[in-house]
Design a protein around this motif. Structure first.
Motif, PDB file in Angstrom:
ATOM      1  N   ASP A 288       0.857  -1.180   0.000  1.00  0.00           N
ATOM      2  CA  ASP A 288       0.000   0.000   0.000  1.00  0.00           C
ATOM      3  C   ASP A 288       0.898   1.237   0.000  1.00  0.00           C
ATOM      4  N   ARG A 289       0.337   2.402   0.136  1.00  0.00           N
ATOM      5  CA  ARG A 289       1.119   3.628   0.047  1.00  0.00           C
ATOM      6  C   ARG A 289       2.038   3.812   1.260  1.00  0.00           C
ATOM      7  N   PHE A 290       1.779   3.027   2.320  1.00  0.00           N
ATOM      8  CA  PHE A 290       2.620   3.116   3.515  1.00  0.00           C
ATOM      9  C   PHE A 290       3.748   2.087   3.489  1.00  0.00           C
ATOM     10  N   TRP A 300       6.512  -5.495   5.725  1.00  0.00           N
ATOM     11  CA  TRP A 300       6.732  -4.300   4.922  1.00  0.00           C
ATOM     12  C   TRP A 300       7.677  -4.642   3.773  1.00  0.00           C
ATOM     13  N   ILE A 308       5.483   0.049  -5.071  1.00  0.00           N
ATOM     14  CA  ILE A 308       4.939   1.037  -4.143  1.00  0.00           C
ATOM     15  C   ILE A 308       4.167   2.091  -4.921  1.00  0.00           C
ATOM     16  N   ASN A 311       0.133   7.097  -5.837  1.00  0.00           N
ATOM     17  CA  ASN A 311      -1.164   7.755  -5.699  1.00  0.00           C
ATOM     18  C   ASN A 311      -2.170   6.738  -5.192  1.00  0.00           C
ATOM     19  N   ASP A 312      -3.362   7.200  -4.869  1.00  0.00           N
ATOM     20  CA  ASP A 312      -4.366   6.329  -4.250  1.00  0.00           C
ATOM     21  C   ASP A 312      -5.041   5.393  -5.240  1.00  0.00           C
ATOM     22  N   GLU A 332      12.604   5.737   0.391  1.00  0.00           N
ATOM     23  CA  GLU A 332      11.689   4.722   0.910  1.00  0.00           C
ATOM     24  C   GLU A 332      12.168   4.208   2.265  1.00  0.00           C
ATOM     25  N   GLN A 335      11.246   6.755   4.900  1.00  0.00           N
ATOM     26  CA  GLN A 335       9.810   6.815   5.138  1.00  0.00           C
ATOM     27  C   GLN A 335       9.295   5.552   5.814  1.00  0.00           C
ATOM     28  N   ASN A 339       7.340   5.056   9.420  1.00  0.00           N
ATOM     29  CA  ASN A 339       6.029   4.420   9.532  1.00  0.00           C
ATOM     30  C   ASN A 339       6.035   3.257  10.515  1.00  0.00           C
ATOM     31  N   LYS A 350       2.382   7.788   7.359  1.00  0.00           N
ATOM     32  CA  LYS A 350       2.432   8.728   6.249  1.00  0.00           C
ATOM     33  C   LYS A 350       2.619   7.984   4.928  1.00  0.00           C
ATOM     34  N   PRO A 351       1.822   8.329   3.913  1.00  0.00           N
ATOM     35  CA  PRO A 351       1.985   7.662   2.600  1.00  0.00           C
ATOM     36  C   PRO A 351       3.299   8.095   1.947  1.00  0.00           C
TER      37      PRO A 351
END
Length: 553
Positions: A288-290, A300, A308, A311-312, A332, A335, A339, A350-351
């Motif tokens: 997913d975006r996370f 993960w 990855i 956008n949604d 990545e 981020q 997460n 956070k995405p």
């Protein structure tokens, strides 16, 4: 105090290293981080072509993981499997390769990609690759070996084949590999007095209409012109159909005879990733975006192994997903670490969102192309920018200092053309085109061959006795078994009657294996007796007793 959560990171590339480092920093006191990798070092992959060209030494393109991650537990081991239900990673480690089970609370998969050349017949068995340090070292050693042999051979076809170099794939890696390989040969040629510069042939093959497809068209055109000026023939809009030990066949029917084929294509899923049963697309793990793996609450993924979304509502456009570059993998890592820590603290995730700062590619001879923040650059300034960017990107001051020093020294010093030979594998597959010679009279007996596909004809003639022997071998049959009883020169010619595949076993290894099994040893000796009339029935001049020959006349 609450027990620390165990975080296991699998993979020591850009994504894994920066994720592990950031996890330890942001989760200090909350998490216990362990990174598992096959090697105990981090490879700075963008510099591998420079290792192949001897611009920098192999040790300068790597950084020990324990020095890079001083507060992270580093385990050199091979991951054999993952049990998501019990949250267990199974690894093999140590000289005895004993299995060890490691429990985790959160798992980060950063395994990168593998190499899959299976779709092109012969490519996996005959092409060199450019994925890790060993690949770069092998290419350098192989190229110097070609020059050494070409300098002394008296056979023109052999020399032409040795001095032809083919790089398949003209993305970043392919262009830089071709450019650096050309630089290595150009700098080495003054020391090979029997090789003329015009005898060198180098080809860069790209299936797409142009090279560097992710660059603006004008920069790709500039790169093509510069590579052509340096002596590299750029072939676009054509693919590779097959490869053998003697060259490549292209989709337009052209055959290039070459002893050196480098494949920078064929990125595929990591072998372990393929076995995990996770949802995959384009050979990558969906997240997913996370960067969490759907259906696996504590798993993960990031880096080249992960798909990855940016956008949604991502579709089938690759632009909807993070690209497989070091630049993205580093971001990545930062981020994902944030997460994971946020999840453990019960905070909002956070995405992932990141926009590339640009792209750079070296063309050799102090030239490069760069597209930075939309500004297009080429020539020496772009080359200096390329070097500066990657120097700053190297993790750790020591690595930066050593690489920078190497660049300065190699700019004024003669090239290093020492050939450190690597023993070829004891067994290997060898592909042949119709009409190719496997061996011929006068060559040293080197091993044993089993036919996997196709047919091969053995011909032995002795003009002294007018003896003639012929035999055709098909799948499952074999030849070369006389290595068990002789270590001399070949007396016959073996030629492919059609495109075929052989399994080769080196003489020493085959002899050890056969003699270790009395039944197998007896089988081959009986076979030699029945087929050739005994080990001394060689049918070749000089291989029979001359006194016996005189008695027969």
């Amino acid at each position: 105090m609450a027990k620390k959560k165990k975080i296991i990171v699998i993979g020591g590339g850009f994504g894994g290293v920066f994720a592990a480092k950031t996890l330890e920093e942001r989760g200090r006191g909350l998490v216990d981080v362990e990174l598992i990798n096959n090697n105990n070092y981090f490879v700075f992959q963008p510099l591998l072509p420079e290792v192949a060209s001897s611009n920098i030494s192999a040790s300068d393109a790597v950084v020990p993981l324990r020095q890079l991650l001083t507060k992270v537990q580093v385990r050199q081991a091979r991951v054999m499997g993952i049990d998501f239900k019990t949250k267990t990673v199974i690894v093999m480690q140590g000289a005895r390769m004993t299995p060890v089970e490691l429990k985790y609370d959160e798992l980060v998969i950063a395994l990168g990609t593998g190499v899959d050349l299976a779709r092109i017949p012969g490519m996996a068995d005959h092409a060199l690759t450019m994925k890790d340090l060993t690949d770069a070292h092998m290419l350098r050693t192989h190229a110097i070996g070609c020059l050494e042999t070409a300098d002394v051979t008296t056979e023109t076809p052999v020399k032409d084949q040795l001095l032809s170099f083919v790089v398949v794939g003209a993305g970043f890696s392919g262009v830089e590999t071709a450019a650096e390989l050309r630089e290595l040969i150009r700098n080495a040629l003054p020391y090979y007095h029997n090789i003329k510069p015009e005898e060198i042939r180098m080809y860069l093959i790209e299936y797409a209409p142009r090279i560097l497809p992710t660059f603006p068209a004008e920069l790709a055109e500039y790169a093509t012109k510069q590579l052509s000026k340096s002596g590299i023939e750029v072939l676009t809009g054509v693919g590779t159909e097959s490869a053998t030990a003697t060259g490549v066949a292209l989709t337009n029917g052209r055959i290039i005879n070459s002893s050196t084929v480098v494949a920078t294509i064929g990125n595929g899923p990591h072998p372990l990733v393929q076995t995990l049963g996770l949802d995959m697309h384009w050979g990558r793990i969906r997240t997913d975006r996370f960067m969490q793996v759907p259906g696996q609450e504590h798993v993960w993924a990031l880096g080249d192994a992960a798909l990855i979304p940016l956008n949604d509502n991502p579709g089938e456009d690759p632009a909807d997903y993070a690209t497989q570059t070091a630049q993205f993998a580093v971001r990545e890592g930062y981020q994902l670490a944030g997460n994971v820590v946020a999840k453990l603290k019960g905070e909002e995730l956070k995405p992932f969102a990141y926009k590339s700062k640009g792209s750079l590619a070296s063309l050799g001879m102090s030239k490069a192309v760069a597209d930075v923040y939309g500004i297009k650059l080429s020539g020496m300034f772009a080359w200096l920018l390329w070097r500066g960017f990657y120097l700053s990107f190297l993790p750790g001051f020591v690595a930066k200092f050593r690489v920078g020093l190497n660049w300065m020294i190699n700019a004024i010093m003669p090239p290093n053309i020492v050939q450190l030979r690597m023993r070829p594998p004891a067994t290997r597959y060898i592909h042949f085109w119709r009409g190719d010679k496997v061996f011929e009279p006068g060559m040293l007996i080197d091993g044993f061959y089993t036919v996997i596909k196709g047919s091969f004809k053995l011909t032995i003639d002795n003009p002294d006795t007018d003896e003639h022997f012929e035999k055709v071998f098909g799948p499952g049959e074999h030849f070369g078994e006389r290595v068990l009883v002789k270590s001399e020169l070949r007396t016959g010619l073996v030629q492919a009657l059609e495109d075929g595949l052989l399994l080769f076993i080196a003489q020493k290894d085959f002899t050890r294996f056969a003699t270790a099994f009395p039944t197998l040893d007896a089988y081959f000796k009986d076979y030699i007796e029945e087929t050739f009339g005994g080990p001394d029935k060689a049918f070749a001049p000089g291989n029979i007793d001359q006194s016996e020959l005189e008695k027969t006349h």
